[in-house]
Each structure stands twice: as structure tokens, then as C-alpha cells.
Scaffold this motif. Structure first.
Motif, PDB file in Angstrom:
ATOM      1  N   MET A 107       0.832  -1.204   0.000  1.00  0.00           N
ATOM      2  CA  MET A 107       0.000   0.000   0.000  1.00  0.00           C
ATOM      3  C   MET A 107       0.864   1.251   0.000  1.00  0.00           C
ATOM      4  N   GLU A 108       2.078   1.130  -0.509  1.00  0.00           N
ATOM      5  CA  GLU A 108       2.983   2.269  -0.380  1.00  0.00           C
ATOM      6  C   GLU A 108       2.717   3.341  -1.433  1.00  0.00           C
ATOM      7  N   LEU A 109       2.436   2.901  -2.668  1.00  0.00           N
ATOM      8  CA  LEU A 109       2.339   3.849  -3.775  1.00  0.00           C
ATOM      9  C   LEU A 109       0.894   4.235  -4.014  1.00  0.00           C
ATOM     10  N   ARG A 110       0.608   5.486  -3.792  1.00  0.00           N
ATOM     11  CA  ARG A 110      -0.755   5.958  -4.062  1.00  0.00           C
ATOM     12  C   ARG A 110      -0.711   7.349  -4.649  1.00  0.00           C
ATOM     13  N   GLY A 111      -1.786   7.741  -5.262  1.00  0.00           N
ATOM     14  CA  GLY A 111      -1.908   9.110  -5.743  1.00  0.00           C
ATOM     15  C   GLY A 111      -1.281   9.360  -7.087  1.00  0.00           C
TER      16      GLY A 111
ATOM     17  N   GLU C 156       6.842  -3.123  -5.552  1.00  0.00           N
ATOM     18  CA  GLU C 156       5.395  -2.953  -5.647  1.00  0.00           C
ATOM     19  C   GLU C 156       5.016  -2.389  -7.022  1.00  0.00           C
ATOM     20  N   ASP C 230       3.493   4.856 -11.047  1.00  0.00           N
ATOM     21  CA  ASP C 230       4.274   4.061 -10.095  1.00  0.00           C
ATOM     22  C   ASP C 230       5.572   3.586 -10.723  1.00  0.00           C
ATOM     23  N   GLN C 292       0.526  16.647  -7.860  1.00  0.00           N
ATOM     24  CA  GLN C 292       1.713  15.976  -7.331  1.00  0.00           C
ATOM     25  C   GLN C 292       2.683  16.908  -6.622  1.00  0.00           C
ATOM     26  N   ARG C 297       6.914  11.662  -9.847  1.00  0.00           N
ATOM     27  CA  ARG C 297       5.523  11.321 -10.140  1.00  0.00           C
ATOM     28  C   ARG C 297       4.886  12.378 -11.028  1.00  0.00           C
ATOM     29  N   TYR C 301       3.125  11.612 -14.587  1.00  0.00           N
ATOM     30  CA  TYR C 301       1.761  11.984 -14.982  1.00  0.00           C
ATOM     31  C   TYR C 301       1.786  12.861 -16.224  1.00  0.00           C
TER      32      TYR C 301
END
Lengths: 111, 142, 504
Positions: A107-111, C156, C230, C292, C297, C301
Motif C-alpha cells: 500500500m505504499e504507492l498511491r496518488g 510494488e 508508479d 503531485q 511522479r 503523470y
């Protein structure tokens, strides 16, 4: 033959999607490889089942198995093998870094 | 230490190993005109060794295996790539292969395709990758 | 000696040499750099050949075209191969400075060249299934490179990236199967005639839409875009530059190639879907970037948003729209690689990726600040830079094709781009120094940024010739007769009729 192929593909995709929706990452990987096997079967089916003779040009009745889809599927299987191997190594690392293999551990990467 | 395996498993694993290795070699050599080939032979080799891992444990197998499976991968890739170059240089297309007929003393007339070099490269590549994988994730239970 | 396979083979040979030299780090780095230079040279030679003598064909293994696999270089694929190898060279140079600092682990250089091989192969192949194979090569290499550092966030991101793209690969195979079942061939030059003769265009359209979904995933188009922020932000910086600068364009290239050549008969029917996807992609990317604070990131985007613009031009498929899309591909490949690499300096110096925690880096990194500004101006599309003319061309093409709403949206998003990129520049380089920056940026990391800024300036200065070149490329994409003729050697339709094609 065609009907059994269709049913097999349907079952594989169904089970694969079910596993994809589980919360365990190992099941996710198994689901992914089932789906890719279903895709391989579709590729086999795309050649049609015109005959059982090997695709060697000999005098005689024409319908013979189409060799190209088989060559393609062979390649796709090899690629699937490599990808599954990579995913398993990745999962192994994830479980070592995060101490678990559930979706909720990521659940580390969000947004 | 790991749990002891049953005597049945150890005996079978030990007996079956040479046959599996021979089978792998047969698959490699048969590859051109019959079912078989570099990939499946490599997978068979790795499967044979994976069986030893499962039965005897990682530590014992690793002691007997030579190191450097990554070098195997590089060699295999180099062979596979190299087998395609002559066709490219002769202007007949990358990976063009030729069939050569040899007469050997014991076997008589032997048909040999240069595509075998490619197959051999793939064999080494798959074996190298497989062994690397076993070494990477065969270690312990998370 | 045929030059078409040279970029692919040189990348592969370099990858092999690097994995052979894996214990000798310095030698490996030199071989890697020299190999990428050689690849760039070969790509340049190939492009020159295509320019002088038309599309070049290489028949693999001596199996003639409709049956065997062919590699084809036309102006589009030749130009993209050259662009990709230039960006790759610079990213690689950057990585020598970047990785030494962070205990470079073995395996980076071989993987990088495998990635490059996959990219070149995807651009050059003339066979749909072979395209799948090269896609898998580049995807596998990119999964490994995104996961390279082995931190939790990287793993991840890789899992998300790999999972989505694996489902994409399965759909790719499904589409290939359907295509083969329908047409009985997978050769890109042989397919158009077979598909145009298909009984029901609805099935052909369905297959095209499957392909659009697959390549949309690779190109981060709207419903399939969420892996990109990500993956591109977690990857090591030189890899981020490669992924954003080159890799997502492979998806756009594949849509262009299949839509323009293979599915030319139903291309117009798929246009509303493609334009809709592109417009939403553009908006979603821009809105995401506005929110952001993490610099990488934000840039990721922004890549999504720019892909939306490119896909708008590709979807229009008019000469003006294509020229705009191609110019934007060039502009974004150089500009976004520049921004990622320059942002890498700032992250390196400040030790954080949060832009609001940086501030005042202008004093420490004046060169980086200037280069970053060049990148901002290019991507945001400020007049003298190519980004402006690209977006203008796309806007004009949208208006000419009767899509005023999309044109207004595109204009609005161009303003949003300007806003978020300028704000990022201001946050990073101006204001008061919040963190005492200690790390100096090594020369290996500075040089590629300078070269990219110079290249952008060069493109700006020679906009006339570049634009003429891209017009020529667009013309060749729109009328692929030369491509088809070169591959099939003049006899369209007859070969393969008696072969392994399924009798329906």
C-alpha cells in the motif's frame, strides 16, 4: 474438438480471473499464468482443426494441421515460462522485503 | 538441518538422474526433425536438477554443482547469436541454416543442420537461466 | 550486408558481452557505452539508407516474406530507431554517474541492452507475432530494471506494471489468434489485402480494438494508464528517462503501424474510440500532474498527458495530425528524458523527491536549472520550441477534422501543462533553501543533460528541415504502397493462397 477447446478456454479464463481477484499474490501469479495458457489455446484454435496429418507436403488428401499456430504457441509458452519465473522471483523478494504476500501488504504507492 | 527424506525418494532420485540427463541430451540432438529441441532439453536438464534439490536439499546439491550458471547463459546467447551471423554475412538472411551431410566411420551417413548450433545455444541459455533461478529462490521458505 | 537487423543484433551482442564481463565492472561499463554508440551509428546508417533508397527489407533465415519473418525499416521505424538509440546512449552515460554512487549491482548493463534490443526489434519487425515477441523482450527487461534497486516501492510498482502488462500480453495473443484465424497470415504487408477482403468488417474492427487496448496499455492510454506513475517514478532515474522518453512511444508506434497499414480498411471506424481515449488520457494525466508534490511522479503523470496528445494526432491520421504527433514524439522523447535526468540532479543534491522540500537549488545547480527550464518550455509548448509547433499542428488538425471540443480541451490542457511544469521548476530551483544540499553531481550525470538541452536547441533551430522530414514520414505512413511493395516484391495477394492458411 472445437467445443471442448472452447470450454477449456472458458474454464481457464474463469478460474484465472477468480484467482486474480484473490488477496494473495501467489494466487494472482497462478491466475495470470492460467489466463496466458487460455490465450495460448486460442492461438492453437486459430489454426483450425482441419486434419491430423502433419504439415509435410506429400501427395494425398489436402487437409493437414496448420503448422504456424503451433510454432507461435511454442514461442508463447517459452515467453510465458520466462515471465512466470520472473514473477515468482519478484514475489519472493516482495515477501522478503514486506514480510508477507498479501495485496494489503502493498500500500505504499498511491496518488 | 532439513527434515530427512524417505529412502524411497532418495533412491529413485539417484537412479533416475542419469536417465533424465540422457533424455535431455536426446531431446537436444533429436531437435531438428523430430520433437525436441534446445529449449525443451534445457528445461529437462533443469527439471532433473530441481528434483535433486527437492529430494536432497539445497546445500548438498549446490556443493556438487559447478558455479557460474550466469556464464552459461552468456555463452548460450553468444552461440545462438553467432549461429545466425554467417547467413547475414552471406546475404541470405540472419539465422539462415544449412544442412550438411557427413559420413562418419561408425554411424555412416549423418545429416547435420547448422541450426543445431542455435539449438545448443538455447539449451545452454535455458539451463543457465533455470539453474540461476533455482539458486535464487531455491534457498529457503519465506 | 543488410543494415536492417544491425541495431537489434548490436544491442544483443552488447548485452551478451556485458553479461560475460559481469565481474569486471569498469570493462563492462566501457563495452556498454561503446556498444550503444555503435548501435546509434548503425541506426543512423540505416536511416540514411532508407532516406536514399526507400524502405529496406531483411528476410530472416531465407524464408520468403509471407511465410517467414521479415524486418522492415521505413522512414517511420528508421527515425524512431535512431531517436531511441540516441536517448539510450545518453541515459546510459547518465547511469555511469548515477549507479557508481549507489553501489551498482551487476546486471544493469545487460538488461539495459536487452531493453534496447526489444525496442529496436519492435520498431523494425514486419510481422505481428514477432512484434509480440519483441514486446515481451522489452517488457521483461523493463520489469527487471524497474525493480532494479529492490526497495519495497520498486517491487510494488513492478508488480503492478507486470500484472497489467501480462493481462495485456494475453489479450495480444488473443488478438493475434483472431487475426490469424481470419486472415491466415501475420505478415504486416500481406495482411491489409486479406483484411480488406474479409466478409465482415465488424470482426476486423473488433480485432483492431483489441490491439488498441493492448497497445494502449503499453502507451499508458486512459483506462490502462495507472501503472505508469508508479513504474516510471520508482525506477532508477536513467531508466525513468528511457521508459518515459522511448518505451511508451513503442505503444503509439504500434497503434500507428497497425492502424495505418494492417487495419487501413477499418481505421476510420476505430477513430472515435481512439480519439476519446486520447482526450481522456490527456486530461487525466494533466489533472494527476497538478496534484503531485513528488517530482518524478509529476513528470510521470505529465508523460501520460503528452501521450494523450500524441494519440490524438495518431487517431486523426490526417497529414497535419500525424506530423504534429511525430514532432511531439521527438519533442517529448528529448524533453522528458531531459526533465527526468535533470530532476535526478535535484533529487541527488537535495536527498528528497518532495518538490516543496527542495527550493533554492538554483544557486547550487545553475546549469541544471537552465536545462530544466528548456525541458519545461519544450514539453509545455512555449513558442520557439518544437513542442509548440507540434501542439499547434495537432490543434489545427483537430479543428480541420471538425472536433472543436477536443481542440478546446487540448488547448486548455496545454495551459495546465505550462502551469504544473513551471510550478515544479519554481519549487525546485527558486525560493529559499530549505535543505542544505551536500551531494555534488558527478560529471557523468551532467553531460547527458547538457547534450539533451543542446539537441532540443538544435531541433528548434532547424525546425524547417525537421518539419519537412516529418511531413515526408507522415506521407509514407499514410500511403504504405512502397512498404507493401518492397516486402512482397510486387505480387500482392498471390503467395500464401495455397499454404497453411485455414480454409474457411
Amino acid at each position: 474438438m472445437t467445443l471442448s477447446l472452447i470450454l477449456t478456454i472458458g474454464t481457464l479464463v474463469g478460474v484465472g480471473v477468480f484467482l486474480l481477484l484473490r488477496r494473495n499474490l501467489l494466487k494472482l501469479i497462478i491466475g495470470l499464468s492460467l489466463i496466458s495458457h487460455a490465450a495460448n489455446l486460442i492461438l492453437v484454435g486459430s489454426g483450425g482443426f482441419l486434419g491430423r496429418r502433419p504439415p509435410i507436403i506429400l501427395p494425398g488428401p489436402l487437409p493437414y494441421a496448420d503448422p504456424l499456430p503451433q510454432a507461435l504457441v511454442l514461442t508463447a509458452i517459452v515467453i510465458g515460462f520466462g515471465v512466470s519465473a520472473f514473477l515468482l522471483v519478484l514475489l519472493y523478494w516482495i515477501s522478503r522485503v514486506r514480510g508477507g504476500a498479501a495485496v494489503s501488504d502493498l500500500m505504499e504507492l498511491r496518488g | 538441518m532439513r527434515r530427512p527424506t524417505t529412502i524411497l525418494a532418495t533412491t529413485v532420485a539417484r537412479l533416475i538422474l542419469p536417465f533424465l540427463l540422457l533424455f535431455s541430451l536426446d531431446l537436444l540432438l533429436a531437435g531438428h526433425n523430430r520433437p525436441g529441441g534446445g529449449f525443451i532439453a534445457g528445461v529437462m536438464l533443469v527439471a532433473a536438477i530441481a528434483l535433486q534439490y527437492v529430494v536432497f536439499g539445497v546445500a548438498q546439491v549446490r556443493r556438487r554443482l559447478p558455479r557460474g550458471s550466469l556464464g552459461l547463459t552468456a555463452t548460450g546467447l553468444a552461440l545462438a547469436l553467432g549461429s545466425g551471423i554467417p547467413g547475414l554475412l552471406r546475404g541470405e538472411g540472419f539465422l539462415k541454416s544449412w544442412v550438411i551431410h557427413w559420413s562418419l566411420p561408425l554411424l555412416g551417413e549423418v545429416e547435420w543442420a547448422t541450426a543445431f548450433i542455435f539449438d545448443l545455444g538455447i539449451f545452454l541459455l535455458v539451463a543457465g537461466v533455470g539453474l540461476t533461478l533455482l539458486a535464487l529462490i531455491g534457498e529457503d521458505r519465506p | 550486408m543488410n543494415w536492417v537487423p544491425a541495431p537489434i543484433l548490436l544491442s544483443l551482442a552488447t548485452a551478451i558481452l556485458c553479461s560475460g564481463l559481469i565481474r569486471w565492472r569498469r570493462a563492462q561499463v566501457w563495452v556498454s557505452l561503446l556498444g550503444s554508440l555503435a548501435t546509434t551509428a548503425a541506426a543512423g546508417r540505416l536511416l540514411l539508407l532508407v532516406w536514399e533508397a526507400g524502405p529496406q527489407v531483411h528476410v530472416m533465415g531465407g524464408w520468403s516474406p509471407p511465410f517467414g519473418i521479415v524486418l522492415v525499416a521505413d522512414l517511420l521505424s528508421g527515425s524512431l530507431v535512431a531517436l531511441a538509440s540516441v536517448v539510450a546512449c545518453l541515459s546510459l552515460l547518465y547511469s555511469t554517474g548515477y549507479l557508481e554512487e549507489r553501489e551498482a549491482r551487476a546486471g544493469f548493463h545487460p538488461l539495459f541492452h536487452f531493453l534496447l534490443m526489444g525496442i529496436h526489434g519492435a520498431f523494425l519487425t514486419g510481422d505481428v507475432f514477432n512484434l509480440f515477441v519483441f514486446f515481451e523482450v522489452l517488457l521483461l527487461a523493463s520489469y527487471s530494471l524497474v525493480a532494479y534497486g529492490g526497495t519495497g516501492a520498486q517491487l510494488e510498482a513492478t508488480l503492478k506494471y507486470a500484472t497489467l502488462n501480462l493481462v495485456g500480453s494475453a489479450v495480444f495473443l488473443l488478438a493475434v489468434g483472431a487475426l490469424y484465424g481470419l486472415a491466415g497470415t501475420l505478415n504486416m504487408a500481406h495482411l491489409p489485402a486479406r483484411l480488406a477482403a474479409a466478409e465482415s468488417p465488424a470482426i476486423v474492427l473488433a480485432i483492431l480494438l483489441l490491439f488498441v487496448a493492448v497497445f494502449g496499455t503499453k502507451a499508458a492510454a486512459f483506462p490502462f494508464h495507472f501503472w505508469l506513475p508508479d513504474a516510471h517514478s520508482s525506477a532508477p532515474t536513467p531508466i525513468s528517462a528511457m521508459l518515459s522518453g522511448v518505451l511508451i512511444k513503442v505503444g503509439a508506434y504500434a497503434i500507428l503501424r497497425l492502424g495505418g497499414l494492417v487495419f487501413a480498411s477499418v481505421q476510420a471506424l476505430a477513430q472515435p474510440v481512439l480519439l476519446g481515449m486520447a482526450a481522456v488520457t490527456m486530461v487525466v494525466g494533466a489533472l494527476g500532474a497538478l496534484a503531485q508534490r513528488d517530482v518524478k511522479r509529476l513528470l510521470a503523470y505529465s508523460s501520460i498527458s503528452q501521450m494523450g496528445y500524441i494519440l490524438l494526432g495518431v487517431g486523426l491520421f490526417t497529414p497535419g495530425g500525424l506530423r504534429g504527433a511525430l514532432l511531439l514524439i521527438l519533442n517529448h522523447a528529448l524533453g522528458k528524458a531531459l526533465l527526468f535526468l535533470a530532476a535526478g540532479h535535484a533529487v541527488h543534491a537535495a536527498g528528497t523527491r518532495d518538490m516543496q522540500a527542495m527550493g533554492g537549488l538554483r544557486a547550487l545547480l545553475p546549469g541544471t536549472s537552465a536545462a530544466f527550464l528548456v525541458g519545461v518550455l519544450a514539453i509545455a509548448g512555449v513558442p520557439p520550441l518544437p513542442g509548440f509547433f507540434a501542439k499547434l499542428a495537432i490543434l489545427q488538425a483537430l479543428l480541420a477534422a471538425g472536433h472543436p471540443v477536443l481542440a478546446a480541451l487540448a488547448a486548455a490542457m496545454a495551459l495546465a501543462t505550462l502551469l504544473y511544469l513551471f510550478r515544479a521548476w519554481q519549487w525546485i530551483f527558486w525560493g529559499t533553501t530549505q535543505k542544505e544540499a551536500t551531494h555534488a553531481v558527478p560529471i557523468g550525470m551532467r553531460a547527458p543533460v547538457a547534450v539533451l538541452a543542446l539537441l532540443l536547441a538544435l531541433v528548434t533551430a532547424s525546425l524547417g528541415p525537421v518539419s519537412a522530414w516529418l511531413t515526408e514520414v507522415a506521407a509514407q505512413v499514410r500511403s504504405p504502397e512502397a512498404y507493401v511493395g518492397r516486402v512482397l516484391g510486387g505480387e500482392v495477394g498471390s503467395p500464401g493462397a495455397q499454404g497453411g492458411g485455414p480454409a474457411r
